[in-house]
Design a protein around this motif. Sequence first.
Motif, short mmCIF file in Angstrom:
data_model
loop_
_atom_site.label_atom_id
_atom_site.label_comp_id
_atom_site.label_asym_id
_atom_site.label_seq_id
_atom_site.Cartn_x
_atom_site.Cartn_y
_atom_site.Cartn_z
N PHE A 140 0.83 -1.21 0.00
CA PHE A 140 0.00 0.00 0.00
C PHE A 140 0.87 1.26 0.00
O PHE A 140 0.65 2.18 -0.79
CB PHE A 140 -0.93 -0.01 1.21
CG PHE A 140 -1.61 1.30 1.46
CD1 PHE A 140 -2.70 1.69 0.70
CD2 PHE A 140 -1.15 2.17 2.44
CE1 PHE A 140 -3.34 2.90 0.93
CE2 PHE A 140 -1.77 3.39 2.67
CZ PHE A 140 -2.86 3.75 1.91
N TRP A 141 1.86 1.30 0.89
CA TRP A 141 2.70 2.50 0.97
C TRP A 141 3.56 2.67 -0.27
O TRP A 141 3.85 3.79 -0.69
CB TRP A 141 3.55 2.46 2.24
CG TRP A 141 2.74 2.77 3.45
CD1 TRP A 141 2.41 1.93 4.47
CD2 TRP A 141 2.10 4.02 3.75
NE1 TRP A 141 1.62 2.57 5.39
CE2 TRP A 141 1.41 3.86 4.97
CE3 TRP A 141 2.05 5.25 3.11
CZ2 TRP A 141 0.69 4.88 5.57
CZ3 TRP A 141 1.32 6.29 3.70
CH2 TRP A 141 0.65 6.09 4.90
N MET A 142 3.98 1.59 -0.87
CA MET A 142 4.73 1.69 -2.12
C MET A 142 3.87 2.34 -3.20
O MET A 142 4.35 3.18 -3.98
CB MET A 142 5.16 0.29 -2.57
CG MET A 142 5.90 0.25 -3.90
SD MET A 142 7.51 1.06 -3.81
CE MET A 142 8.07 0.81 -5.51
N LYS A 143 2.60 1.98 -3.23
CA LYS A 143 1.69 2.57 -4.21
C LYS A 143 1.51 4.06 -3.95
O LYS A 143 1.50 4.88 -4.87
CB LYS A 143 0.35 1.84 -4.15
CG LYS A 143 -0.69 2.34 -5.15
CD LYS A 143 -0.32 1.95 -6.55
CE LYS A 143 -1.46 2.27 -7.51
NZ LYS A 143 -1.14 1.89 -8.89
N GLY A 147 3.27 5.36 -6.87
CA GLY A 147 2.27 5.06 -7.89
C GLY A 147 2.51 3.74 -8.59
O GLY A 147 1.84 3.43 -9.58
N ILE A 148 3.46 2.94 -8.10
CA ILE A 148 3.83 1.67 -8.75
C ILE A 148 3.26 0.50 -7.94
O ILE A 148 3.33 0.50 -6.72
CB ILE A 148 5.36 1.54 -8.84
CG1 ILE A 148 5.94 2.67 -9.70
CG2 ILE A 148 5.77 0.19 -9.42
CD1 ILE A 148 7.45 2.73 -9.71
N ASP A 149 2.70 -0.46 -8.65
CA ASP A 149 2.19 -1.67 -8.01
C ASP A 149 3.29 -2.71 -7.92
O ASP A 149 3.86 -3.11 -8.94
CB ASP A 149 1.01 -2.25 -8.80
CG ASP A 149 -0.23 -1.39 -8.67
OD1 ASP A 149 -0.65 -1.14 -7.53
OD2 ASP A 149 -0.78 -0.97 -9.71
N VAL A 181 14.66 1.70 -0.56
CA VAL A 181 15.31 1.49 -1.85
C VAL A 181 14.29 1.32 -2.97
O VAL A 181 14.50 1.78 -4.10
CB VAL A 181 16.27 0.28 -1.78
CG1 VAL A 181 15.52 -1.02 -1.59
CG2 VAL A 181 17.14 0.21 -3.03
N LEU A 182 13.16 0.68 -2.68
CA LEU A 182 12.12 0.52 -3.70
C LEU A 182 11.53 1.87 -4.08
O LEU A 182 11.31 2.15 -5.27
CB LEU A 182 11.03 -0.42 -3.20
CG LEU A 182 11.40 -1.89 -3.02
CD1 LEU A 182 10.18 -2.70 -2.62
CD2 LEU A 182 12.01 -2.46 -4.29
N ALA A 183 11.25 2.72 -3.09
CA ALA A 183 10.66 4.03 -3.38
C ALA A 183 11.63 4.87 -4.21
O ALA A 183 11.23 5.49 -5.21
CB ALA A 183 10.30 4.74 -2.08
N ARG A 184 12.88 4.91 -3.82
CA ARG A 184 13.84 5.75 -4.55
C ARG A 184 14.11 5.19 -5.95
O ARG A 184 14.33 5.96 -6.89
CB ARG A 184 15.13 5.87 -3.74
CG ARG A 184 14.94 6.63 -2.43
CD ARG A 184 16.26 6.94 -1.76
NE ARG A 184 16.06 7.58 -0.46
CZ ARG A 184 15.86 8.88 -0.29
NH1 ARG A 184 15.81 9.69 -1.34
NH2 ARG A 184 15.70 9.38 0.93
N ALA A 185 14.08 3.89 -6.09
CA ALA A 185 14.23 3.30 -7.42
C ALA A 185 13.03 3.65 -8.30
O ALA A 185 13.18 3.91 -9.50
CB ALA A 185 14.38 1.79 -7.31
#
Length: 685
Positions: A140-143, A147-149, A181-185
Motif C-alpha cells: 500500500f505504501w509503495m503505491k 504510484g507503482i504496483d 530502496v524501492l521508493a527511490r528506485a
Amino acid sequence: MAGLRDRIYCVIPVYNNAATLRDIVSRCLEQLDHVLVVDDGSTDCDPAELLAGLPVRIHRHERNLGKGAALRTAIALLKDKPEIDYMITLDADGQHYPEDIPLFFPFMEANDYSMLIGCRDFSGEHVPGSSKFGRSFSNFWMKVETGIDVADCQSGFRAYPLHYISRLRFLSRHFDFEAEVLARAGWGNLEFHDVPIRSFYPPSAERISHFKPFPDNLRLTLIHTHLVMLRLLPFPKKKLRRKPMDFSIFRPKELFLYLLKENSSNGGLAASAAVGSFLAVLPIFGFHMAVILYVTARLHLNKLMALSIQNLFMPPLSPFLCIELGYYLRYGRFWTEINWNTLVNEFHLRAFEWLLGSLILAPFWGVVMGVAVYFTAKAFRAVFRKEGKMPEKKSLSDTRGNSLGILFFIGMLKLFGVNHACGMVWMVSFFYAAFDARARRSAMPYVRHRFPDAGFFRRFFHVWALFTSQGQAIVEQYAMHLGKLRLERDHFELYRKAETEYRAHMVAFSHFGPWQAMLSGVGISWKPVNIMMKPDRNRSVDKFSAVAKDPEESKIKVISVDDPMGGILEAVSVLEKGEAVGIMADRCVEEKGVPVMFLGEEAMFPTAGFFIAARCGCPVVCVFSHRKKKHEVFTAEFGPLIHPVMEGRRRETLRKYVQEYAARLEEMCMKYPYECYIFEDIWKK
C-alpha cells in the motif's frame, strides 16, 4: 547463459544463521559463480570458518548494524566492478530457494535497469499472519509513494540493477532499507517486475526471526512518513534513467487516455476520491483545483477522479456545514443568526469555524467517498462483464447479487431515493468507461454504428452515457422490486392476441432495456414463459424478475441451452403443451445466424427462435423495455407480431423474419439510443 552468470553477484546478508548458512551458500554457487556473504556481526559462528573451502567472498561487520547496512555495504563493495550488472539478494535463514535464481534471468537479459522482486508464495503451511499483513501494508505504501504496483515489497529475494542503485543515497540501515530502496528506485524511473518464487516457513516454534516488532515497525513507520513527505514536497527526485512518455501534450488523444488510465484500479480510484474529497472540504477557497492537482500529481493518483469528486463539495453547502459544525463546537449551539453582520463583519470568526468544522468533516467525507467509490467501481467492473462480454471473468449473475458495491447502491436507494442513487452512477460510470478498455471496446461497435459521425471525444461520451444507462437500470430494477418505480405496458393487446388466438407462442426478448421490465411485462400472463438461457443466468431471473414474491408461484421458468441440441427439444416440448418460450433474438451465442441489415450494415442475428416458431406454427411476439419517465416509469413495449413460415431453404426463409425483427430493434435504437446493451461486435464478418 554463461555470460549472464558473470554479470551477476549473489549477496547474502547474514546474522546468526549458522544452521542454514553453508547449505544456502552451496546452493547459490550451483546457480551463480559469484557469491558475497556480508556477516552483520554474527555471534553464533564465524562465517569464514563455516564456509571454508567454498569459493565465496566474505565481508564482516564487527558489530550488528542491521540488514540494510549489510546491503549498503554490498553495494559499496560491488559498485566499482563495471562488469557486474545485477546484485541478487536472498535471506540466509532458508526461507528462499536458491534454485529459483534462474527465474530472474529472462528479465536480466532484457535490460540492466529493472528492479526484480521475488513474489513469495503464501499458499503453504505455517505462513505467519504478520507476514501477510506486512506485505499488504508495504505494498500500500509503495503505491502511495511511487504510484507503482509491487506484489511483495517485503520480499528479501530481489535483483538490484547495480549501476543505477549505486548512484542513490539512503537513510535506512535496518529492515526499513528495503522499503526506502524501492521508493527511490521508483522515483528514479527504474522498471519493476514481479517474479513468482517459492518460500519455506517452518512451524512457529522452529522459526528464527531477527525482526523486532516495536523498533522495526517504528522505523518502517518513520521511513514511510519521510518518503510520503518527500513525495509531497516540490523538490526534484534523483532520476536514474530517462523514462519514455506514454503521451504527448501535442497529441490530445494520447494525453486524455493517459489521464484516464492513471492509477485506475479500484483502490487507486478510491484513494483519489478520498484525497479529492478531503482537500475539497478544507477552507482553501479559490485554490482547491490547484491544490488537488498538485497533491494527486505528487502521489500519482487519478487526477480526473479527484477533480470530479470535488464538485460534490462546492460552495455554499460544504462551507456552510463546516461553519455550522465549527460554531456548534465553539458555542454548543448551531449558527442561526445569519445576516450581514454575522457573515461579513464577523468573517474572521466564520473562517475559524469553517476551519474547525472542516478538520472533522474533511476526513469523514474522505473516508466515506473513498469507500463508496471503491465498492461502486468494483461493482461496475462486474456489471459490464455481463453475458459473455468478458468471458474470462464471472458473469453478472454471479457477481452483482453479492457485490458490496450493489449493496451500497441499495442503501442509497432506500435512504435517499431513486434519483440520488442513480445520480451516483454518473460519476462511477465515467471512470469505468474511461479505465476499462475491454468494456469500452465491447460497446464501441454499437456506438460507431448508432453514431457514425461522432469523433473520438463524442464517442467516449456516448459510451459513458450508455454505461450510465445500464448502471442506472440495475439500480432501477431494485427500485421496481421495492415498488418505487411503476411499470406500464404498451401494445399489450398484441401479447394477449398471441395468448388467446394461438395454442402457443414465442417471445423475442432483446438486450434493450433491463430484464426487470421485460420479465414483469409478460409475468401477468396466464401461460408460463420458459426462457432459453445458460444455467448461470438462472439466478438472475429468479432473483431479479420480481414477477412473484414466491418463486414457486412465478410463471417464469428456464430452459438450459446447455441441454441436448441447445434446449430446442425442450422448447418444442413446452410449446406443444401450450406454454410460451422466450429467447434472446438479438445476439448469436453458438449458432452462426444470418446476416441482416441493422444500423446501416449487415449484422449477424440468431435464427433459433424463428425456426422453432416456424416448426411449431406459432407466432413470435417482440418485447422491448425502455424508460418512459426517467427513474419513475418503465415501459414494456410489445410488437410486432411475426409469423414465421418454413418455405424452402432454412436460412433464406428465416432471413426475412429476422430482418423484420432487426428493423423493429433498429427503430427502438433510434428512439432510445442509450438503452441498447448489445456489447458485442455483431457486425464483425
